[in-house]
Design an enzyme around this catalytic site. Sequence first.
Site, PDB file in Angstrom:
ATOM      1  N   HIS A 164      -7.800   9.483  -1.791  1.00 46.43           N
ATOM      2  CA  HIS A 164      -7.149   9.458  -0.478  1.00 46.43           C
ATOM      3  C   HIS A 164      -8.004  10.122   0.610  1.00 46.43           C
ATOM      4  O   HIS A 164      -8.084   9.625   1.731  1.00 46.43           O
ATOM      5  CB  HIS A 164      -5.789  10.141  -0.581  1.00 46.43           C
ATOM      6  CG  HIS A 164      -4.795   9.682   0.437  1.00 46.43           C
ATOM      7  ND1 HIS A 164      -3.443   9.724   0.233  1.00 46.43           N
ATOM      8  CD2 HIS A 164      -4.954   9.162   1.685  1.00 46.43           C
ATOM      9  CE1 HIS A 164      -2.813   9.252   1.299  1.00 46.43           C
ATOM     10  NE2 HIS A 164      -3.715   8.913   2.190  1.00 46.43           N
TER      11      HIS A 164
ATOM     12  N   ASP B 232       0.836  -1.200   0.000  1.00 43.29           N
ATOM     13  CA  ASP B 232       0.000   0.000   0.000  1.00 43.29           C
ATOM     14  C   ASP B 232       0.872   1.251   0.000  1.00 43.29           C
ATOM     15  O   ASP B 232       1.752   1.408   0.847  1.00 43.29           O
ATOM     16  CB  ASP B 232      -0.894   0.001   1.255  1.00 43.29           C
ATOM     17  CG  ASP B 232      -1.805   1.215   1.305  1.00 43.29           C
ATOM     18  OD1 ASP B 232      -2.937   1.118   0.795  1.00 43.29           O
ATOM     19  OD2 ASP B 232      -1.387   2.271   1.835  1.00 43.29           O
TER      20      ASP B 232
ATOM     21  N   LYS C 201      -2.983   5.927  -4.217  1.00 41.78           N
ATOM     22  CA  LYS C 201      -4.086   6.855  -3.940  1.00 41.78           C
ATOM     23  C   LYS C 201      -3.903   8.192  -4.636  1.00 41.78           C
ATOM     24  O   LYS C 201      -2.780   8.666  -4.806  1.00 41.78           O
ATOM     25  CB  LYS C 201      -4.194   7.083  -2.418  1.00 41.78           C
ATOM     26  CG  LYS C 201      -4.196   5.789  -1.615  1.00 41.78           C
ATOM     27  CD  LYS C 201      -4.223   6.002  -0.109  1.00 41.78           C
ATOM     28  CE  LYS C 201      -3.922   4.714   0.631  1.00 41.78           C
ATOM     29  NZ  LYS C 201      -2.487   4.431   0.735  1.00 41.78           N
TER      30      LYS C 201
ATOM     31  N   TYR D 267       2.571  10.155  -0.237  1.00 46.84           N
ATOM     32  CA  TYR D 267       3.686   9.675   0.595  1.00 46.84           C
ATOM     33  C   TYR D 267       5.043  10.009  -0.022  1.00 46.84           C
ATOM     34  O   TYR D 267       6.068   9.916   0.653  1.00 46.84           O
ATOM     35  CB  TYR D 267       3.621   8.148   0.799  1.00 46.84           C
ATOM     36  CG  TYR D 267       2.357   7.617   1.436  1.00 46.84           C
ATOM     37  CD1 TYR D 267       1.441   8.466   2.057  1.00 46.84           C
ATOM     38  CD2 TYR D 267       2.069   6.252   1.412  1.00 46.84           C
ATOM     39  CE1 TYR D 267       0.272   7.973   2.613  1.00 46.84           C
ATOM     40  CE2 TYR D 267       0.905   5.746   1.974  1.00 46.84           C
ATOM     41  CZ  TYR D 267       0.009   6.618   2.567  1.00 46.84           C
ATOM     42  OH  TYR D 267      -1.140   6.108   3.116  1.00 46.84           O
TER      43      TYR D 267
END
Length: 297
Positions: free
Chosen positions: A110, A49, A79, A54
């Site tokens: 997200h 994931d 996402k 990120y």
Amino acid sequence: MSKEWTKAKFTLNTGDKIPAIGLGTWQSKPNEVRDAVKVALQKGYRHIDTALAYGNEHEVGQGIKDSGVPREQIWVTTKLDNPWHKRVSQGIDSSLKSLQLDYVDLYLMHWPSSTDPDDLKKHYPDWDFLKTWEEMQKLPATGKVKNIGVSNFGIRNLEKLLNDPTCKTVPAVNQIELHPNNPSPKLVAYNTDKGIHSTGYSCLGSTDSPLYKNEQLKKVAENKGLTVQQVLLLWGIQKGWSVIPKSVTKARIDKNFELDGHELTIDEMKQLDSMPERFKVCGDGWLPVKVFFGDDE
């Protein structure tokens, strides 16, 4: 479900099967993620994931390559970031380029916040998550995305989405914060009722988790000869959702996956269900709109 949790999968409303245990990569530092992904896949994990937000998709992609595990055996989730809501097709293209992949197995919105990229404290006046979902619904036909879903959606926003005439596809997954101090039973039941699979993030309570110091949990773990983390993961999987524990340490990545042959008893499950403390790792104070309304319990 067999006690072979590491092989267990949950069937989504599309018929696709998501592995019960995955590796989370949120808050993993640069240069750590590549190794973590490789180590996890070589241990047997088949679910990774990540997210555009990120900033580590490139490393995740490198870790997948390094592992030597064939792409078709791996479930990859990423996402769409909040400031990209008006640019869904560019968002997925950016992620695929970073991941060095042709497709992802699951693409999530997200957050239900269409944030203005020119001012992250502002929400677009002329766009919202309904329009974002309308665009996301077009992705499976492109072959770039196998399944689409949402993340951080509470009941209020799910109702708004599912009751809108533009919503033709029910999200396959709602990824939400799930641990015994944020159990969200009403929200999980709502997801299930609508045919939406729940994935639990921060399933260990995140970095420096207060759960690790919880005496009740420590006692259950001790009695089982397990770590507190293993107990938390079993609790989630046995409740019926997939879990994506984050770690960058080989020993912990390995340990979190060593669940086969273990099972919490009904009494032990009840003990975790009835823990009174409450905390959320992820609030909504940093967003330009409120997304959590306390209706999940």
